[in-house]
Design an enzyme around this catalytic site. Structure first.
Site, PDB file in Angstrom:
ATOM      1  N   ARG A  51       0.863  -1.180   0.000  1.00 37.87           N
ATOM      2  CA  ARG A  51       0.000   0.000   0.000  1.00 37.87           C
ATOM      3  C   ARG A  51       0.897   1.228   0.000  1.00 37.87           C
ATOM      4  O   ARG A  51       2.107   1.130   0.058  1.00 37.87           O
ATOM      5  CB  ARG A  51      -1.028  -0.006   1.156  1.00 37.87           C
ATOM      6  CG  ARG A  51      -0.730  -0.820   2.350  1.00 37.87           C
ATOM      7  CD  ARG A  51       0.203  -0.206   3.337  1.00 37.87           C
ATOM      8  NE  ARG A  51       0.014   1.211   3.486  1.00 37.87           N
ATOM      9  CZ  ARG A  51       0.987   2.071   3.685  1.00 37.87           C
ATOM     10  NH1 ARG A  51       2.233   1.646   3.755  1.00 37.87           N
ATOM     11  NH2 ARG A  51       0.761   3.349   3.817  1.00 37.87           N
ATOM     12  N   ALA A  53       0.873   5.166  -2.099  1.00 38.03           N
ATOM     13  CA  ALA A  53       0.725   5.480  -3.520  1.00 38.03           C
ATOM     14  C   ALA A  53       1.923   5.034  -4.397  1.00 38.03           C
ATOM     15  O   ALA A  53       1.725   4.327  -5.394  1.00 38.03           O
ATOM     16  CB  ALA A  53       0.446   6.968  -3.671  1.00 38.03           C
ATOM     17  N   GLN A 199      -2.059   2.453   9.976  1.00 38.08           N
ATOM     18  CA  GLN A 199      -0.771   2.490   9.263  1.00 38.08           C
ATOM     19  C   GLN A 199       0.295   3.268  10.039  1.00 38.08           C
ATOM     20  O   GLN A 199       1.477   2.993   9.914  1.00 38.08           O
ATOM     21  CB  GLN A 199      -0.929   3.147   7.880  1.00 38.08           C
ATOM     22  CG  GLN A 199      -1.705   2.333   6.876  1.00 38.08           C
ATOM     23  CD  GLN A 199      -3.159   2.750   6.849  1.00 38.08           C
ATOM     24  OE1 GLN A 199      -3.730   3.149   7.856  1.00 38.08           O
ATOM     25  NE2 GLN A 199      -3.777   2.656   5.690  1.00 38.08           N
ATOM     26  N   ASP A 240      -1.851  10.763  -1.876  1.00 40.86           N
ATOM     27  CA  ASP A 240      -2.203   9.743  -2.874  1.00 40.86           C
ATOM     28  C   ASP A 240      -2.509  10.354  -4.224  1.00 40.86           C
ATOM     29  O   ASP A 240      -2.483   9.670  -5.241  1.00 40.86           O
ATOM     30  CB  ASP A 240      -3.405   8.934  -2.387  1.00 40.86           C
ATOM     31  CG  ASP A 240      -2.998   8.123  -1.179  1.00 40.86           C
ATOM     32  OD1 ASP A 240      -3.016   8.668  -0.068  1.00 40.86           O
ATOM     33  OD2 ASP A 240      -2.609   6.960  -1.367  1.00 40.86           O
ATOM     34  N   ASN A 250      -5.272  12.713   0.627  1.00 34.82           N
ATOM     35  CA  ASN A 250      -4.436  11.799   1.415  1.00 34.82           C
ATOM     36  C   ASN A 250      -5.325  11.039   2.401  1.00 34.82           C
ATOM     37  O   ASN A 250      -6.547  11.250   2.458  1.00 34.82           O
ATOM     38  CB  ASN A 250      -3.341  12.582   2.154  1.00 34.82           C
ATOM     39  CG  ASN A 250      -2.289  11.654   2.751  1.00 34.82           C
ATOM     40  OD1 ASN A 250      -1.828  10.716   2.087  1.00 34.82           O
ATOM     41  ND2 ASN A 250      -1.906  11.882   3.994  1.00 34.82           N
TER      42      ASN A 250
END
Ligand code: MRU
Length: 356
Positions: A51, A53, A199, A240, A250
């Protein structure tokens, strides 16, 4: 960057397979997974084994190469390109990487597809490493300036994971931090936990620990009070998709951090490689915002006393939950965009000056 003292990239090709670090098992288990087919690549992106971008862009590029390895027929590659592009909607790097691969392969003889695809996928990844390194060199100047004024630890707040695990190496938001640390500037990172996938806690804190950078995990709602107390010198986040007008899409929650930073006069920077700029979408309302399974909210995963990963329900059984994965921070709240070519104002003219 390092894990247990050993240097890794997040993706590489070896012995006819693509290898990735399976991020769904981190921080509790460090496992390397092999992707053998384009379906494996699509699955890895969809389930967030990879994961971030830039890394999903790199994986999609290698996904095209795997398609070429399975069946070097242009129709199959085209179908695979479509599946890869649709595997996650928000990060523009995915489409950018697939388009670049398809352009490179257009009109090529079938027997040359695999060789050319592998070379281009590696080039996309190598370029990302260089871009992220340069983001670090450029962003370092901002941290250095704060340190030179303050002469004590620079406290940086970050959201989600825009670290090396989200790229091929270095990271975007973390690259200036790694560069500052290497230069001996004392830094401390406030790591937003980043619900629901965590994350920040699972990946950013983990990778900072491995590089021995002091960091503290905070609940996503804690940044505001820390800013009011003067305990945040700057924020750096990833993105992203950044529109050419400087609006930044984002991980969900970024917008609220930018508002708090703005209210407290704290610089709010976004770090990105040029592969994350969407030059075509003009209005942030047209960015497809990924809505993920509500189970990511209603359940949490952790490790039990037997070292086994377990998932448990934390919401009332009958409650509904909405899981939007990204939000958009308008350009007016952003102090600057840290790119591989320099730091730009979050605006069309700022980005134009650097890239066109
Ligand atoms: O849903 P994820 O984990 O793929 O989201 C990642 C982020 O939002 C990152 O901050 C962004 O991709 C920048 S990565 C360098």
């Amino acid at each position: 960057m390092r894990i247990d003292g050993k240097e890794y990239r997040t993706i590489w090709y070896e012995n006819n397979v693509v290898k990735i670090i399976n991020q769904t098992k981190l921080p509790h288990k460090f496992t390397i997974k092999e992707l053998k087919t384009v379906k494996d690549a699509v699955h890895a992106i969809k389930t967030m084994e990879v994961r971030g971008a830039p890394l999903i862009g790199g994986t999609a590029a290698y996904g095209i190469a795997l398609a070429g390895q399975e069946n070097h027929n242009h129709e199959f590659i085209k179908k695979s390109a479509k599946e890869l592009t649709q595997s996650r909607p928000t990060a523009i790097n995915l489409k950018w990487a697939v388009d670049r691969m398809m352009k490179k392969l257009s009109g090529i003889n079938s027997d040359q597809i695999l060789g050319i695809a592998l070379k281009e996928a590696k080039q996309i990844c190598d370029e990302d490493v260089k871009f992220c390194e340069n983001i670090g060199i450029n962003g370092l100047k901002i941290i250095e300036e704060i340190y030179n004024k303050k002469k004590s630890i620079v406290n940086i707040l970050t959201h989600c994971n825009a670290g090396w695990l989200a790229t091929i190496n270095w990271g975007t938001a973390t690259s200036p931090i790694y560069h500052a640390h290497k230069k001996g500037i004392p830094v401390h990172v406030w790591v937003d936990e980043t619900r629901p996938r965590n994350q920040g806690a699972n990946l950013t804190s983990y990778e900072l620990n491995e590089e021995e950078i002091p960091n503290t995990i905070i609940a996503d709602n804690t940044g505001g009070i820390l800013m009011q107390r003067g305990e945040v010198d700057m924020c750096i986040v990833g993105t992203d998709r950044t529109l050419s007008n400087g609006d930044v899409c984002n991980k969900i929650g970024t917008y609220l951090k930018a508002l708090a930073a703005y209210d407290n006069n704290i610089p709010f920077y976004v770090a990105l490689p040029s592969s994350t700029i969407d030059w075509d979408t003009k209005d942030a309302k047209n960015i497809p915002i990924e809505e993920r399974n509500s189970e990511e909210l209603s359940h949490v995963e952790g490790i039990d006393e037997n070292n086994e990963i377990k998932k448990v329900l934390i919401y009332p059984n009958k409650s509904k939950a909405l899981n939007l994965a990204f939000d958009v921070t308008p350009a007016k709240y952003i102090t600057g965009l840290i790119t591989e070519k320099g730091i730009s104002e979050a605006s069309y003219s700022g980005l134009q000056k650097l890239f066109k």
